[in-house]
Design a protein around this motif. Structure first.
Motif, PDB file in Angstrom:
ATOM      1  N   GLY A 165       0.815  -1.208   0.000  1.00 13.90           N
ATOM      2  CA  GLY A 165       0.000   0.000   0.000  1.00 13.90           C
ATOM      3  C   GLY A 165       0.848   1.257   0.000  1.00 13.90           C
ATOM      4  O   GLY A 165       2.073   1.227   0.139  1.00 13.90           O
ATOM      5  N   ASP A 166       0.198   2.391  -0.147  1.00  4.93           N
ATOM      6  CA  ASP A 166       0.905   3.670  -0.104  1.00  4.93           C
ATOM      7  C   ASP A 166       1.449   3.897   1.302  1.00  4.93           C
ATOM      8  O   ASP A 166       0.763   3.621   2.291  1.00  4.93           O
ATOM      9  N   PRO A 167       2.668   4.397   1.419  1.00  5.71           N
ATOM     10  CA  PRO A 167       3.255   4.636   2.743  1.00  5.71           C
ATOM     11  C   PRO A 167       2.464   5.604   3.617  1.00  5.71           C
ATOM     12  O   PRO A 167       2.653   5.630   4.825  1.00  5.71           O
ATOM     13  N   GLY A 191       7.798  -2.468  -1.154  1.00  6.28           N
ATOM     14  CA  GLY A 191       6.886  -3.306  -1.938  1.00  6.28           C
ATOM     15  C   GLY A 191       6.812  -2.859  -3.382  1.00  6.28           C
ATOM     16  O   GLY A 191       6.825  -3.682  -4.301  1.00  6.28           O
ATOM     17  N   TRP A 192       6.739  -1.565  -3.604  1.00  2.90           N
ATOM     18  CA  TRP A 192       6.637  -1.050  -4.969  1.00  2.90           C
ATOM     19  C   TRP A 192       7.909  -1.325  -5.750  1.00  2.90           C
ATOM     20  O   TRP A 192       7.869  -1.690  -6.920  1.00  2.90           O
ATOM     21  N   GLY A 236       4.100   3.602  -8.297  1.00  2.00           N
ATOM     22  CA  GLY A 236       3.391   4.304  -7.245  1.00  2.00           C
ATOM     23  C   GLY A 236       2.242   5.138  -7.767  1.00  2.00           C
ATOM     24  O   GLY A 236       1.697   4.889  -8.840  1.00  2.00           O
ATOM     25  N   ALA A 237       1.901   6.152  -6.979  1.00  2.00           N
ATOM     26  CA  ALA A 237       0.781   7.029  -7.310  1.00  2.00           C
ATOM     27  C   ALA A 237       1.192   7.954  -8.455  1.00  2.00           C
ATOM     28  O   ALA A 237       2.195   8.641  -8.371  1.00  2.00           O
ATOM     29  N   LEU A 243       9.258   7.044  -8.904  1.00  2.00           N
ATOM     30  CA  LEU A 243       8.324   6.596  -7.869  1.00  2.00           C
ATOM     31  C   LEU A 243       7.700   7.799  -7.172  1.00  2.00           C
ATOM     32  O   LEU A 243       8.406   8.723  -6.767  1.00  2.00           O
ATOM     33  N   LEU A 244       6.386   7.787  -7.056  1.00  2.00           N
ATOM     34  CA  LEU A 244       5.666   8.853  -6.377  1.00  2.00           C
ATOM     35  C   LEU A 244       4.671   8.258  -5.387  1.00  2.00           C
ATOM     36  O   LEU A 244       4.057   7.232  -5.657  1.00  2.00           O
ATOM     37  N   THR A 245       4.517   8.934  -4.257  1.00  2.00           N
ATOM     38  CA  THR A 245       3.526   8.538  -3.263  1.00  2.00           C
ATOM     39  C   THR A 245       2.374   9.541  -3.296  1.00  2.00           C
ATOM     40  O   THR A 245       2.465  10.582  -3.957  1.00  2.00           O
ATOM     41  N   ILE A 246       1.335   9.257  -2.545  1.00  2.00           N
ATOM     42  CA  ILE A 246       0.224  10.202  -2.426  1.00  2.00           C
ATOM     43  C   ILE A 246       0.740  11.535  -1.892  1.00  2.00           C
ATOM     44  O   ILE A 246       0.352  12.610  -2.363  1.00  2.00           O
TER      45      ILE A 246
END
Length: 167
Positions: free
Chosen positions: A112-114, A124-125, A132-133, A153-156
């Motif tokens: 899941g998103d961090p 995980g990603w 990612g997002a 890689l990008l997160t929310i």
């Protein structure tokens, strides 16, 4: 545990940490569930949107304690842990059902998103090459055979920061 606990106590968190590491162990170059902070995800979730499962976790951790006898699960040696988990995975009783719930939450916390806890350092990603997002993908990124590991890689949190709504 280097994070504040919201629902679990330290002993419960240690047992869960050992259990999730057996479910999704690390190996060289790839952190396992423990290193990825899966217990933080589970703890946050149990204090929030999964609060209805609090009694299940309390009873499940009690069942694990009773099944492991004089030694807590987190204190078992590696071989005994593997054997214990293999038995749980096949068990039709409550402890087996609890294990399957924890296994599902381990996967959620690892991938899941961090922002929700877990997936620390995007472990995980990175493992599966998920970027990612993303707001969207370019035509080039959508072509067959593109290595998605080349997409940043990008997160929310990153997305919110880009629009000035960083949390």
């Amino acid at each position: 545990m280097d994070h504040p606990l919201l629902f679990l106590n330290r002993e419960e968190a240690a047992v869960l940490d050992a259990l999730v590491e057996e479910i999704l162990p690390g190996e060289e170059g790839s952190p396992g569930a423990s290193e990825a902070g899966v217990v933080e995800y589970i703890d946050r979730s149990l204090a929030g949107f999964l609060r209805d499962l609090q009694p299940v976790y309390r009873a499940g951790l009690t069942a694990l304690r009773e099944l492991s006898g004089d030694v807590t699960f987190s204190d078992l040696d590696a071989g005994a842990r593997r054997e214990f988990v293999a038995t749980l995975a096949e068990s039709p009783d409550f402890a087996g059902r609890f294990f399957r719930i924890v296994r599902e939450h381990t996967v959620q916390g690892y991938f899941g998103d961090p922002a929700y806890g877990g997936n620390r350092d995007l472990a995980g990603w990175k493992l599966v090459g998920f970027p990612g997002a993303q707001w969207g993908y370019s035509a080039e990124q959508m072509r067959p055979g593109v290595d998605s590991r080349e997409i940043p890689l990008l997160t929310i949190k990153d997305l919110y920061a880009r629009i000035g709504g960083g949390r």
